[in-house]
Design a protein around this motif. Structure first.
Motif, mmCIF file in Angstrom:
data_model
loop_
_atom_site.group_PDB
_atom_site.id
_atom_site.type_symbol
_atom_site.label_atom_id
_atom_site.label_comp_id
_atom_site.label_asym_id
_atom_site.label_seq_id
_atom_site.Cartn_x
_atom_site.Cartn_y
_atom_site.Cartn_z
ATOM 1 N N ARG A 78 -6.631 -43.970 -51.848
ATOM 2 C CA ARG A 78 -6.705 -42.651 -51.209
ATOM 3 C C ARG A 78 -7.335 -42.769 -49.812
ATOM 4 N N ILE A 79 -8.373 -43.582 -49.701
ATOM 5 C CA ILE A 79 -9.019 -43.806 -48.400
ATOM 6 C C ILE A 79 -8.035 -44.478 -47.442
ATOM 7 N N ALA A 80 -7.330 -45.492 -47.929
ATOM 8 C CA ALA A 80 -6.351 -46.191 -47.088
ATOM 9 C C ALA A 80 -5.274 -45.228 -46.601
ATOM 10 N N SER A 81 -4.793 -44.382 -47.476
ATOM 11 C CA SER A 81 -3.773 -43.396 -47.109
ATOM 12 C C SER A 81 -4.301 -42.429 -46.057
ATOM 13 N N PHE A 82 -5.560 -42.059 -46.185
ATOM 14 C CA PHE A 82 -6.185 -41.137 -45.241
ATOM 15 C C PHE A 82 -6.342 -41.786 -43.862
ATOM 16 N N ILE A 83 -6.728 -43.051 -43.855
ATOM 17 C CA ILE A 83 -7.004 -43.744 -42.587
ATOM 18 C C ILE A 83 -5.749 -43.901 -41.738
ATOM 19 N N GLN A 84 -4.640 -44.297 -42.386
ATOM 20 C CA GLN A 84 -3.456 -44.599 -41.584
ATOM 21 C C GLN A 84 -2.208 -44.600 -42.461
ATOM 22 N N ASP A 85 -1.146 -44.012 -41.955
ATOM 23 C CA ASP A 85 0.139 -44.098 -42.645
ATOM 24 C C ASP A 85 0.535 -45.558 -42.752
ATOM 25 N N GLY A 86 1.016 -45.943 -43.904
ATOM 26 C CA GLY A 86 1.464 -47.321 -44.113
ATOM 27 C C GLY A 86 0.366 -48.283 -44.524
ATOM 28 N N LEU A 87 -0.881 -47.844 -44.500
ATOM 29 C CA LEU A 87 -1.975 -48.755 -44.852
ATOM 30 C C LEU A 87 -1.983 -49.082 -46.345
ATOM 31 N N VAL A 88 -1.580 -48.141 -47.164
ATOM 32 C CA VAL A 88 -1.521 -48.407 -48.619
ATOM 33 C C VAL A 88 -0.583 -49.583 -48.875
ATOM 34 N N ASN A 138 -8.242 -33.996 -40.956
ATOM 35 C CA ASN A 138 -9.097 -35.089 -40.478
ATOM 36 C C ASN A 138 -10.383 -35.247 -41.305
ATOM 37 N N VAL A 139 -10.400 -34.683 -42.509
ATOM 38 C CA VAL A 139 -11.564 -34.785 -43.396
ATOM 39 C C VAL A 139 -11.108 -35.302 -44.764
ATOM 40 N N LEU A 140 -11.797 -36.305 -45.252
ATOM 41 C CA LEU A 140 -11.572 -36.802 -46.611
ATOM 42 C C LEU A 140 -12.863 -36.571 -47.380
ATOM 43 N N PHE A 141 -12.819 -35.707 -48.355
ATOM 44 C CA PHE A 141 -14.004 -35.343 -49.127
ATOM 45 C C PHE A 141 -13.912 -36.021 -50.488
ATOM 46 N N LEU A 142 -14.767 -37.005 -50.714
ATOM 47 C CA LEU A 142 -14.828 -37.738 -51.979
ATOM 48 C C LEU A 142 -16.246 -37.682 -52.519
ATOM 49 N N THR A 143 -16.375 -37.571 -53.808
ATOM 50 C CA THR A 143 -17.700 -37.665 -54.415
ATOM 51 C C THR A 143 -17.891 -39.086 -54.949
ATOM 52 N N TYR A 144 -19.131 -39.483 -55.079
ATOM 53 C CA TYR A 144 -19.430 -40.809 -55.632
ATOM 54 C C TYR A 144 -18.894 -40.897 -57.062
ATOM 55 N N GLU A 145 -19.008 -39.794 -57.789
ATOM 56 C CA GLU A 145 -18.523 -39.767 -59.167
ATOM 57 C C GLU A 145 -17.019 -40.019 -59.219
ATOM 58 N N GLU A 146 -16.303 -39.416 -58.279
ATOM 59 C CA GLU A 146 -14.856 -39.594 -58.212
ATOM 60 C C GLU A 146 -14.504 -41.052 -57.891
ATOM 61 N N MET A 188 -25.442 -28.348 -45.777
ATOM 62 C CA MET A 188 -24.677 -29.419 -45.157
ATOM 63 C C MET A 188 -23.461 -29.767 -46.007
ATOM 64 N N THR A 189 -23.642 -29.903 -47.311
ATOM 65 C CA THR A 189 -22.532 -30.232 -48.200
ATOM 66 C C THR A 189 -21.487 -29.121 -48.192
ATOM 67 N N LYS A 190 -21.934 -27.883 -48.216
ATOM 68 C CA LYS A 190 -21.013 -26.744 -48.189
ATOM 69 C C LYS A 190 -20.193 -26.740 -46.898
ATOM 70 N N SER A 191 -20.830 -27.061 -45.778
ATOM 71 C CA SER A 191 -20.108 -27.053 -44.504
ATOM 72 C C SER A 191 -18.961 -28.067 -44.516
ATOM 73 N N TRP A 192 -19.165 -29.225 -45.135
ATOM 74 C CA TRP A 192 -18.108 -30.229 -45.237
ATOM 75 C C TRP A 192 -17.117 -29.867 -46.335
ATOM 76 N N PHE A 193 -17.611 -29.334 -47.418
ATOM 77 C CA PHE A 193 -16.738 -28.943 -48.520
ATOM 78 C C PHE A 193 -15.724 -27.899 -48.038
ATOM 79 N N ASP A 194 -16.170 -26.988 -47.206
ATOM 80 C CA ASP A 194 -15.280 -25.951 -46.680
ATOM 81 C C ASP A 194 -14.165 -26.534 -45.808
ATOM 82 N N ARG A 195 -14.349 -27.752 -45.346
ATOM 83 C CA ARG A 195 -13.348 -28.407 -44.488
ATOM 84 C C ARG A 195 -12.559 -29.468 -45.251
#
Length: 166
Positions: free
Chosen positions: A74-84, A55-63, A43-50
Motif C-alpha cells: 500500500r505504501i509503495a502504491s502510494f509513493i509511485q505508480d508502478g512501484l508495486v 497526497n496523504v496516506l493514513f496508516l495505523t501501527y495496528e494496521e 493533531m491526529t484528528k487534523s490528519w485523519f480528516d485529510r
C-alpha cells in the motif's frame, strides 16, 4: 501512543528533562496536550480528516502490524505508480528484503542506526513492537480518560476506523 511516547521521552534526557519521570505525571501532560506536537488528539484528528486526500496516506501501527506485506504494498502504491510491480519483481525479492529489514527484530540489531546511544537504565529505542502494549502502564481509569478524549474529537464511526483499540 502515550506509552510509546512516554518511553521515548524518558529515553532522551538530553532533549527532555524527564528521564526519571513517572508515567502518571506524563499521562496527565499528554492528556492536557503539554508534550511534543501539543494535543495528540487534535493533531491526529487534523490528519485523519485529510485521510482521503490524494497526497496523504493514513496508516495505523495496528494496521501495519496486522499485515505488513499489505502495508508495504500500500505504501509503495502510494509513493509511485508502478512501484508495486518493482517491489514484486523477481518473485517479490525486494518485498522480502523490505519486510526483513523493517522487522522489529532486524531494527533491534543496530539501535544506533535509529537514535543516539542510550544509557542502560532506559528502555531500548526499538522496544517490543507489540500491538496492545499500552496496557502495561495505562490503568482502567486512564483508559476511560483516553476513550473520553477520543470521543471528544472523533465520531464513533471514525473511532472504528482506527481498529480494535486505538
Amino acid at each position: 501512543c502515550v506509552v510509546s511516547f512516554f518511553h521515548h521521552t524518558r529515553g532522551f534526557p538530553q532533549h527532555y528533562d524527564f528521564d526519571d519521570g513517572d508515567f502518571d505525571v506524563y499521562f496527565d501532560l499528554f492528556v492536557k496536550g503539554m508534550v511534543d506536537f501539543g494535543n495528540y488528539f487534535e493533531m491526529t484528528k487534523s490528519w485523519f480528516d485529510r485521510r482521503n486526500d490524494s497526497n496523504v496516506l493514513f496508516l495505523t501501527y495496528e494496521e501495519i502490524n496486522k499485515d505488513k506485506r499489505a502495508a508495504v504494498l500500500r505504501i509503495a502504491s502510494f509513493i509511485q505508480d508502478g512501484l508495486v510491480e518493482k517491489v514484486m519483481k523477481n518473485n517479490g525479492e525486494l518485498l522480502t528484503k523490505i519486510l526483513l529489514h523493517s522487522s522489529v527484530e532486524s531494527m533491534k540489531k543496530d539501535p544506533l542506526r535509529w537514535c543516539s546511544e542510550r544509557k542502560a537504565k532506559y528502555t531500548p529505542f526499538i522496544r517490543k513492537g507489540d500491538v496492545g502494549a499500552w496496557n502495561e502502564l495505562v490503568t482502567e481509569e486512564q483508559c476511560e480518560i483516553l476513550d473520553k478524549k477520543m470521543r471528544e474529537y472523533f465520531t464513533l464511526e471514525e473511532i472504528q476506523e482506527f481498529g480494535d483499540k486505538y
